[in-house]
Design a protein around this motif. Structure first.
Motif, PDB file in Angstrom:
ATOM      1  N   ASP A 100       0.803  -1.215   0.000  1.00 55.48           N
ATOM      2  CA  ASP A 100       0.000   0.000   0.000  1.00 55.48           C
ATOM      3  C   ASP A 100       0.842   1.274   0.000  1.00 55.48           C
ATOM      4  OD1 ASP A 100      -2.354  -1.340  -0.144  1.00 55.48           O
ATOM      5  OD2 ASP A 100      -2.813  -1.242   1.986  1.00 55.48           O
ATOM      6  N   LYS A 101       2.149   1.123  -0.198  1.00 55.40           N
ATOM      7  CA  LYS A 101       2.984   2.315  -0.314  1.00 55.40           C
ATOM      8  C   LYS A 101       2.681   3.016  -1.638  1.00 55.40           C
ATOM      9  CE  LYS A 101       7.163   1.581   2.436  1.00 55.40           C
ATOM     10  NZ  LYS A 101       8.643   1.443   2.361  1.00 55.40           N
ATOM     11  N   VAL A 102       2.755   4.333  -1.617  1.00 59.49           N
ATOM     12  CA  VAL A 102       2.486   5.102  -2.835  1.00 59.49           C
ATOM     13  C   VAL A 102       3.431   4.682  -3.957  1.00 59.49           C
ATOM     14  CG1 VAL A 102       2.533   7.410  -3.851  1.00 59.49           C
ATOM     15  CG2 VAL A 102       1.532   7.074  -1.576  1.00 59.49           C
ATOM     16  N   SER A 103       4.703   4.476  -3.628  1.00 55.63           N
ATOM     17  CA  SER A 103       5.665   4.089  -4.661  1.00 55.63           C
ATOM     18  C   SER A 103       5.303   2.758  -5.302  1.00 55.63           C
ATOM     19  CB  SER A 103       7.076   4.007  -4.064  1.00 55.63           C
ATOM     20  OG  SER A 103       7.117   3.084  -2.988  1.00 55.63           O
ATOM     21  N   ASP A 137       7.235   6.843   0.180  1.00 55.00           N
ATOM     22  CA  ASP A 137       7.310   5.912   1.314  1.00 55.00           C
ATOM     23  C   ASP A 137       6.058   5.920   2.186  1.00 55.00           C
ATOM     24  OD1 ASP A 137       9.820   5.005   0.635  1.00 55.00           O
ATOM     25  OD2 ASP A 137      10.859   6.563   1.768  1.00 55.00           O
ATOM     26  N   ARG A 138       5.088   6.729   1.827  1.00 49.83           N
ATOM     27  CA  ARG A 138       3.888   6.821   2.660  1.00 49.83           C
ATOM     28  C   ARG A 138       2.840   5.789   2.256  1.00 49.83           C
ATOM     29  NH1 ARG A 138       1.873  12.930   3.401  1.00 49.83           N
ATOM     30  NH2 ARG A 138       0.186  11.745   4.402  1.00 49.83           N
ATOM     31  N   ASP A 139       2.027   5.379   3.224  1.00 46.42           N
ATOM     32  CA  ASP A 139       0.887   4.516   2.947  1.00 46.42           C
ATOM     33  C   ASP A 139      -0.170   5.348   2.239  1.00 46.42           C
ATOM     34  OD1 ASP A 139      -1.844   3.311   3.551  1.00 46.42           O
ATOM     35  OD2 ASP A 139      -0.534   1.751   4.344  1.00 46.42           O
ATOM     36  N   ILE A 140      -0.761   4.806   1.186  1.00 45.48           N
ATOM     37  CA  ILE A 140      -1.734   5.545   0.400  1.00 45.48           C
ATOM     38  C   ILE A 140      -2.913   6.017   1.250  1.00 45.48           C
ATOM     39  CG2 ILE A 140      -3.068   3.494  -0.273  1.00 45.48           C
ATOM     40  CD1 ILE A 140      -2.236   6.454  -2.591  1.00 45.48           C
ATOM     41  N   HIS A 141      -3.235   5.262   2.301  1.00 42.93           N
ATOM     42  CA  HIS A 141      -4.388   5.621   3.140  1.00 42.93           C
ATOM     43  C   HIS A 141      -4.111   6.847   4.014  1.00 42.93           C
ATOM     44  CE1 HIS A 141      -4.882   1.296   2.210  1.00 42.93           C
ATOM     45  NE2 HIS A 141      -6.144   1.646   2.052  1.00 42.93           N
ATOM     46  N   SER A 142      -2.841   7.225   4.124  1.00 45.81           N
ATOM     47  CA  SER A 142      -2.510   8.386   4.953  1.00 45.81           C
ATOM     48  C   SER A 142      -2.578   9.696   4.173  1.00 45.81           C
ATOM     49  CB  SER A 142      -1.096   8.229   5.534  1.00 45.81           C
ATOM     50  OG  SER A 142      -0.100   8.373   4.515  1.00 45.81           O
TER      51      SER A 142
END
Length: 415
Positions: A100-103, A137-142
């Motif tokens: 679920d990481k943006v990358s 590196d961020r979770d898409i849900h954040s």
């Protein structure tokens, strides 16, 4: 609507996302995406705050199961607990899931969607450049709506308003893709407006600016110097020039297949002697296997990138040259690489080149080359294009050396 197992199964997708309330379980909603995918979400209240929580995808989660989970959410909320926050906290306590990481999702988006699009490479480059670099590196849900707005504002504040609008469009489609694949319940870009209304550009470099530009390119050298000069002399698009390879060059002709041009039409560009000299002076860089894939590359693997920084290098050097000549600080109005294409077209008009020939040089399918003309007129204007680009290269040389005159311009009008 009184939902039943049969009615849920029969509901058809529409052009827009549908949210259908369940009358037998107020607060429970069936979400139907334009793609046909369905899922469950529940709305509840914690104190005075309204919350929303995704329950799962249909038919993995049936109507009966969705109602049961919704009732559990309502019960927890009645006790003062926030079920959505509890789920988020539970996820945070687990080892991070790269899925679920943006990358990771950008990679999947490029593979499953962008790969089939003609503009896919451009969209991927811009998403990686701005979205991946900022949120990789961020979770898409954040990612929140405020994050989207802050990202676009940062791009616009750097003087790239048009780029910010383009990134907004690319990002919105990426996030909508995440919604369609049940990765996100809704896009955080929903409701985010254009950073600014775009105006049609008419920027053309003056003779003084062309002279400063050419000197700046000479001073800077590879890579941006020769790229800038080829852009000015050929009038072609930035992506087409930086993607140039030796395999496309045939003597004094540059041939681009349909897959390399914006409008999907194969295009031949006659190369004037100054352009050929510039290309001959570029030292080729091979990849790890010893292959030379691109003329303008610093890695050997991919075409030149970092266009905004490259433009800024040239613009900064132009300002220094102009200020030195004037003996005081000179401010040059902002220009873009695309303005070089417009400058070339304007220069050919100044030389009396027919509009249809200029459009052929630029590979335009609009204006005099559109409609019935594009269907029935098969003449490729090869000779006319060669004379036009040769005359334009001659005029640029005269501007740079300071020898241009109105008499000379008039004498070329027969080209």
């Amino acid at each position: 609507m009184k939902l039943t197992a049969q009615s849920v199964a029969k509901i058809k997708p529409a052009d827009k996302r549908q949210q259908i309330s369940d009358d037998n379980c107020p607060g429970l909603n069936l979400i139907v995406q334009p793609s046909g995918k369905k899922g469950w979400a529940v709305r509840y209240r914690i104190g005075d705050t309204h919350r929303r929580m995704t329950l799962g995808a249909y038919p993995i989660l049936s109507l009966a199961e969705a109602r049961q989970r919704a009732r559990e959410v309502f019960a927890a909320a009645a006790e003062g607990r926030d079920p959505a926050e509890e789920v988020r906290a539970a996820k945070a306590s687990k080892p991070e899931d790269d899925r679920d990481k943006v990358s990771s999702l950008l990679t999947q988006y490029a593979k499953r969607h962008l790969k089939s699009l003609k503009s896919g490479a451009t969209v991927k480059r811009e998403l990686d450049r701005f979205v991946g670099a900022e949120w990789g590196d961020r979770d898409i849900h954040s990612i929140t709506k405020r994050d989207v707005i802050d990202l676009l504002d940062e791009i616009a504040d750097s003087g790239r308003t048009v780029t910010a609008n383009r990134v907004r469009a690319y990002l919105s489609k990426f996030l909508n893709w995440c919604v369609e694949r049940d990765i996100l319940p809704m896009s955080p870009a929903t409701g985010v407006k254009l950073v600014a209304k775009e105006k049609s550009r008419d920027r053309v470099l003056s003779d003084d600016e062309v002279c400063w530009f050419w000197q700046a390119c000479d001073d800077l050298g590879f890579p941006w110097g020769p790229v800038g000069q080829v852009l000015l002399l050929t009038g072609q698009r930035l992506g087409e020039v930086v993607g140039m390879s030796d395999s496309e060059l045939m003597g004094d002709l540059w041939h681009m297949d349909a897959g390399r041009t914006k409008n999907g039409r194969a295009h031949d560009v006659p190369l004037s002697k100054p352009v050929r000299d510039i290309l001959a002076g570029v030292e080729r860089t091979a990849d790890e296997k010893g292959r030379v894939q691109f003329i303008f590359t610093t890695t050997g693997e991919t075409p030149l990138s970092g266009f905004n920084k490259g433009r800024n290098h040239i613009a900064g050097r132009m300002a220094a040259i102009a200020s030195k000549e004037a003996g005081e600080a000179v401010t040059i109005p902002h220009w873009t690489f695309h303005d070089l294409r417009r400058t070339a077209a304007t220069g050919m008009a100044r030389l009396g080149i027919a509009v249809r020939v200029t459009e052929a040089v630029l590979n335009h399918v609009s204006g005099t080359g559109g409609g019935i003309v594009a269907v029935y007129q098969r003449h490729d204007y090869a000779d006319e294009k060669r004379r036009a680009l040769g005359a334009w290269a001659g005029l640029v040389a005269e501007i740079v050396t300071g020898n241009v005159s109105s008499e000379k311009v008039v004498s070329i009008r027969g080209v």
